[in-house]
Design a protein around this motif. Structure first.
Motif, PDB file in Angstrom:
ATOM      1  N   UNK A   1       0.175  55.673  30.109  1.00 34.12           N
ATOM      2  CA  UNK A   1      -0.022  55.659  31.560  1.00 34.12           C
ATOM      3  C   UNK A   1      -0.120  57.069  32.119  1.00 34.12           C
ATOM      4  N   UNK A   2       0.524  58.044  31.475  1.00 39.06           N
ATOM      5  CA  UNK A   2       0.349  59.439  31.880  1.00 39.06           C
ATOM      6  C   UNK A   2      -1.098  59.872  31.670  1.00 39.06           C
ATOM      7  N   UNK A   3      -1.660  59.531  30.504  1.00 37.42           N
ATOM      8  CA  UNK A   3      -3.077  59.837  30.259  1.00 37.42           C
ATOM      9  C   UNK A   3      -3.959  59.214  31.333  1.00 37.42           C
ATOM     10  N   UNK A   4      -3.675  57.986  31.650  1.00 36.69           N
ATOM     11  CA  UNK A   4      -4.475  57.247  32.637  1.00 36.69           C
ATOM     12  C   UNK A   4      -4.449  57.938  34.005  1.00 36.69           C
ATOM     13  N   UNK A   5      -3.245  58.344  34.431  1.00 35.06           N
ATOM     14  CA  UNK A   5      -3.133  58.970  35.755  1.00 35.06           C
ATOM     15  C   UNK A   5      -3.686  60.380  35.761  1.00 35.06           C
ATOM     16  N   UNK A   6      -3.549  61.100  34.665  1.00 33.66           N
ATOM     17  CA  UNK A   6      -4.134  62.437  34.592  1.00 33.66           C
ATOM     18  C   UNK A   6      -5.649  62.385  34.732  1.00 33.66           C
ATOM     19  N   UNK A   7      -6.265  61.417  34.103  1.00 35.16           N
ATOM     20  CA  UNK A   7      -7.710  61.243  34.246  1.00 35.16           C
ATOM     21  C   UNK A   7      -8.057  60.921  35.695  1.00 35.16           C
ATOM     22  N   UNK A   8      -7.234  60.079  36.336  1.00 36.91           N
ATOM     23  CA  UNK A   8      -7.502  59.668  37.717  1.00 36.91           C
ATOM     24  C   UNK A   8      -7.458  60.842  38.693  1.00 36.91           C
ATOM     25  N   UNK A   9      -6.575  61.828  38.445  1.00 29.45           N
ATOM     26  CA  UNK A   9      -6.455  62.963  39.368  1.00 29.45           C
ATOM     27  C   UNK A   9      -7.343  64.138  38.967  1.00 29.45           C
ATOM     28  N   UNK A  10      -8.144  63.984  37.914  1.00 30.38           N
ATOM     29  CA  UNK A  10      -9.108  65.010  37.545  1.00 30.38           C
ATOM     30  C   UNK A  10      -8.648  66.007  36.507  1.00 30.38           C
ATOM     31  N   UNK A  11      -7.475  65.794  35.915  1.00 28.43           N
ATOM     32  CA  UNK A  11      -7.006  66.692  34.861  1.00 28.43           C
ATOM     33  C   UNK A  11      -7.679  66.356  33.533  1.00 28.43           C
ATOM     34  N   UNK A  12      -7.417  67.165  32.505  1.00 25.54           N
ATOM     35  CA  UNK A  12      -8.050  66.975  31.199  1.00 25.54           C
ATOM     36  C   UNK A  12      -6.970  66.790  30.135  1.00 25.54           C
ATOM     37  N   UNK A  13      -6.498  65.560  29.911  1.00 27.98           N
ATOM     38  CA  UNK A  13      -5.525  65.324  28.825  1.00 27.98           C
ATOM     39  C   UNK A  13      -6.230  65.383  27.477  1.00 27.98           C
ATOM     40  N   UNK A  14      -5.624  66.080  26.507  1.00 30.08           N
ATOM     41  CA  UNK A  14      -6.334  66.304  25.238  1.00 30.08           C
ATOM     42  C   UNK A  14      -5.579  65.802  24.015  1.00 30.08           C
TER      43      UNK A  14
ATOM     44  N   UNK B   1       1.200  72.396  43.945  1.00 36.08           N
ATOM     45  CA  UNK B   1       0.992  72.655  45.371  1.00 36.08           C
ATOM     46  C   UNK B   1       1.816  73.859  45.819  1.00 36.08           C
ATOM     47  N   UNK B   2       3.064  73.945  45.330  1.00 37.46           N
ATOM     48  CA  UNK B   2       3.904  75.099  45.658  1.00 37.46           C
ATOM     49  C   UNK B   2       3.311  76.397  45.129  1.00 37.46           C
ATOM     50  N   UNK B   3       2.527  76.291  44.060  1.00 37.07           N
ATOM     51  CA  UNK B   3       1.892  77.476  43.468  1.00 37.07           C
ATOM     52  C   UNK B   3       0.486  77.701  44.007  1.00 37.07           C
ATOM     53  N   UNK B   4       0.082  76.876  44.997  1.00 34.65           N
ATOM     54  CA  UNK B   4      -1.268  76.953  45.579  1.00 34.65           C
ATOM     55  C   UNK B   4      -2.351  76.739  44.522  1.00 34.65           C
ATOM     56  N   UNK B   5      -2.102  75.785  43.637  1.00 34.94           N
ATOM     57  CA  UNK B   5      -3.079  75.449  42.604  1.00 34.94           C
ATOM     58  C   UNK B   5      -3.371  73.955  42.623  1.00 34.94           C
ATOM     59  N   UNK B   6      -4.474  73.598  41.974  1.00 38.80           N
ATOM     60  CA  UNK B   6      -4.888  72.194  41.896  1.00 38.80           C
ATOM     61  C   UNK B   6      -4.832  71.734  40.445  1.00 38.80           C
ATOM     62  N   UNK B   7      -4.526  70.461  40.258  1.00 42.86           N
ATOM     63  CA  UNK B   7      -4.409  69.924  38.904  1.00 42.86           C
ATOM     64  C   UNK B   7      -5.763  69.636  38.274  1.00 42.86           C
ATOM     65  N   UNK B   8      -6.827  69.593  39.087  1.00 42.73           N
ATOM     66  CA  UNK B   8      -8.150  69.265  38.559  1.00 42.73           C
ATOM     67  C   UNK B   8      -8.602  70.295  37.533  1.00 42.73           C
ATOM     68  N   UNK B   9      -9.054  69.792  36.395  1.00 44.27           N
ATOM     69  CA  UNK B   9      -9.580  70.651  35.345  1.00 44.27           C
ATOM     70  C   UNK B   9      -8.543  71.288  34.439  1.00 44.27           C
ATOM     71  N   UNK B  10      -7.269  71.112  34.714  1.00 42.28           N
ATOM     72  CA  UNK B  10      -6.233  71.722  33.876  1.00 42.28           C
ATOM     73  C   UNK B  10      -6.082  70.963  32.560  1.00 42.28           C
ATOM     74  N   UNK B  11      -5.934  71.711  31.465  1.00 40.75           N
ATOM     75  CA  UNK B  11      -5.730  71.109  30.148  1.00 40.75           C
ATOM     76  C   UNK B  11      -4.260  70.686  30.021  1.00 40.75           C
ATOM     77  N   UNK B  12      -4.057  69.409  29.683  1.00 44.99           N
ATOM     78  CA  UNK B  12      -2.707  68.850  29.610  1.00 44.99           C
ATOM     79  C   UNK B  12      -2.443  68.312  28.206  1.00 44.99           C
ATOM     80  N   UNK B  13      -1.322  68.751  27.623  1.00 45.66           N
ATOM     81  CA  UNK B  13      -0.899  68.286  26.303  1.00 45.66           C
ATOM     82  C   UNK B  13       0.201  67.244  26.493  1.00 45.66           C
TER      83      UNK B  13
END
Length: 608
Positions: A402-415, A380-392
């Motif tokens: 539980x991190x994987x679970x919440x990342x999916x819930x907010x629209x991120x892409x855990x890989x 948010x401070x960077x004016x960006x959204x977490x949706x669609x971001x690739x997360x390792x």
């Protein structure tokens, strides 16, 4: 005939004692050059653990020249005296051994000596960091000079080594990293002056009192297995600092658990609790017991024996433990049952994971969800959204899942997820169905490799880490020091811009330097992983103990607490000259804010 270094002649009237001393003096000087072979125990054990730094060859010192002269003089001894000398063991070989070690250290700057399985062996620092899947270590045992030089030359000319050198040069072209500073040079003049200046500004010895734990408890834990055989493990609990309030901290069951690890975890927990909205002290503990492969009855007997000793130090106003590595719902249930039996009272927030034991319904998810909420605050401070971001993500425990679970819930892409044997990557990303399948694999104690048999777009990499996968956000949830300098370079080259620490101190100091130079934002665990502390304190609230919070209400309170922690860290950083746009702002601000809170409490309470 002259004694070496003494200048006195051999006198027939010399008494026996002087003769013996003279002979010993000769043996000490001559024996140094007798043998160049390295035998067990002949070398300096501390030298094997010290990295060798190449340098120009040095001229022999005056002392060495004197020794050479003494040898030539001593060779003229009568045969009887020489027989006595041969019977004496050669005691001083270390200087000779080190001398020819320095020869090859100057030529092969990548080589160093370490002890593996009780034997001193040669290793390559380049292949260890850049060799990837062809890490051929060690390259030979220490032996005679010829054996050593042969092994070094063979590896230096190998294709594997040359490939690792090429990768090293390619990495240096992308990001410039200073050479690592070894322990020998860590106390430089600048570092010493900084420490001296800090101590001068600390007349009440706050730093010294903060770095020394208030209480360290070490005890034995006897227990019987299902066959009736008795085992004894060691238990630990460290109350690091209680200046801000009663202690809170985890219990870890792991074979490598010891007092040093407990002190490290307790110190980290102290800073984390001080930074949270709830002012608390810090503690940590556990045992070197390994719950893997144990039956439920064996684990129950161990937990009951563990609690028999430690229960007197627990309580709402003393110390409340929480889950950690190797300790989950099952273990905490057994620990609480024995505590309730011995203490004679019911304190539901002692365990937390079961809804019917306490009011909150998301106790186990709190730490992991807090990590994702913290990552969103940064974006948010960077004016960006977490949706669609690739997360390792690294790790395969409850926090990682539980991190994987919440990342999916907010629209991120855990890989990715990982364990001690390697890591799994799914290019399509995980979804709820895949996460459920991963949980089944873990419950059945199956390998992550089995996942790729079901999902064709996934792949498991043996003996590797996930940090070379293309990503926007990295969330390490494994263990301390899991990201070293080479891993940090891989993260930077993979496009990572934000690293949120889920485990305690997952990055080595060298890795942190690399990430800072590449302007990667680091969210330290003491701030980002404070969700568990927040959940524990919500449970202590009387209202929570008499009613069940809905998941929505609990998440709302958790998000608000994480926002307060985030803002406190940024404010402290700004007050001390770090702009919030700086990638180091959160890293420094979290430590500053936590330290100031503890220091003020320590000062107010006097010398206690």
């Amino acid at each position: 005939m002259f004694l070496p270094g003494g200048g006195l002649g051999m006198n027939p009237s010399m008494d026996d004692m002087n003769l013996i001393q003279a002979q010993r003096h000769l043996v000490r000087d001559i024996g140094e050059e007798i043998d160049l072979e390295i035998g067990p125990g002949d070398d300096d054990p501390s030298f094997a653990n010290t990295p060798l730094l190449g340098g120009p060859s040095q001229e022999p010192s005056a002392e060495e020249q004197d020794e050479s002269k003494q040898m030539s003089t001593g060779s003229q001894l009568p045969n009887a005296d020489q027989d006595v000398l041969k019977a004496q063991p050669a005691k001083r070989k270390k200087k000779v051994v080190k001398r020819w070690r320095e020869e090859w250290a100057d030529t092969y700057k990548w080589a160093y000596v370490d002890v593996k399985e009780g034997t001193a062996r040669i290793f390559c620092s380049v292949c260890k960091e850049y060799g990837r899947k062809h890490r051929r270590n060690p390259y030979g045992n220490e032996g005679s000079r010829n054996m050593q030089m042969s092994a070094l030359e063979e590896h230096n000319n190998s294709l594997l080594h040359k490939e690792a050198l090429r990768l090293q040069m390619a990495s240096k072209d992308k990001i410039v990293v200073d050479k690592p500073i070894y322990v020998k040079a860590i106390m430089s003049k600048s570092a010493g002056s900084i420490i001296e200046a800090a101590l001068k500004r600390d007349p009440m010895s706050i730093m010294e009192r903060l770095l020394e734990p208030e209480r360290m408890i070490v005890f034995r834990v006897p227990w019987a297995d299902d066959r009736g055989e008795t085992h004894v493990n060691r238990g630990f609990r460290v109350h690091f600092n209680q200046a801000l309030g009663p202690c809170r901290g985890g219990i870890r069951f792991h074979p490598k658990m010891n007092l040093s690890v407990a002190k490290f975890l307790g110190f980290q927990q102290t800073l984390k609790n001080a930074l949270s909205p709830y002012k608390l002290g810090g503690a940590a503990g556990g045992s070197d017991f390994d719950p893997k492969g144990k039956s439920d009855n064996e684990i129950m007997r161990f937990c009951q024996s563990f609690m028999n000793e430690i229960y007197r130090y627990f309580g709402t106003d003393k110390d409340l433990p929480s889950e950690e590595m190797g300790v989950g719902i099952r273990e905490m249930g057994y620990l609480f049952g024995q505590y309730r039996r011995l203490a004679g009272n019911f304190q539901g927030s002692f365990t937390g994971p079961r809804v019917f034991w306490s009011g909150s319904s998301l106790r186990t998810e709190a730490t992991a969800y807090g990590l994702v909420f913290f990552a969103r605050l940064i974006l948010v401070e960077l004016n960006k959204d977490i949706k669609g971001l690739r997360c390792v993500v690294s790790g395969f425990g409850k926090i990682a899942m539980h991190v994987l679970e919440k990342l999916v819930a907010v629209g991120a892409l855990p890989i990715t997820v990982s364990d001690s044997k390697g890591y799994l990557v799914d290019e399509d990303g995980f979804d709820y169905m895949k996460i459920s399948f991963l949980r089944d694999l873990k419950a059945q104690q199956r390998s992550l490799r089995d996942y790729s048999k079901t999902y064709a777009r996934s792949k498991f990499y043996d003996e590797a880490k996930p940090w070379n996968e293309r990503c926007d956000v990295a969330i390490p949830c494994g263990s301390q020091n899991e990201i070293d300098q080479a891993d940090a370079i891989n993260l930077v080259n993979s496009g990572c811009r934000i690293l949120v620490e889920g485990s305690n101190m997952p990055c080595t100091p060298e890795a942190v330097d690399v990430l800072k130079k590449a302007n990667v934002i680091i969210a330290p665990a003491m701030a980002a992983a404070a969700g568990g502390v927040v959940a524990g304190e919500i449970e202590l609230n009387h209202e929570c103990n008499v009613m069940h919070w809905s998941p929505e209400d609990f998440e709302s309170k958790l998000q608000e607490a994480m926002k307060q922690t985030f803002n406190r860290a940024l404010k402290a950083a700004n007050d001390f000259g770090y702009q919030k746009e700086s990638p180091e702002a959160l890293l420094h601000g979290a430590v500053i804010s936590a330290f100031l809170a503890i220091a003020q409490a320590v000062t107010d309470q006097g010398c206690v």
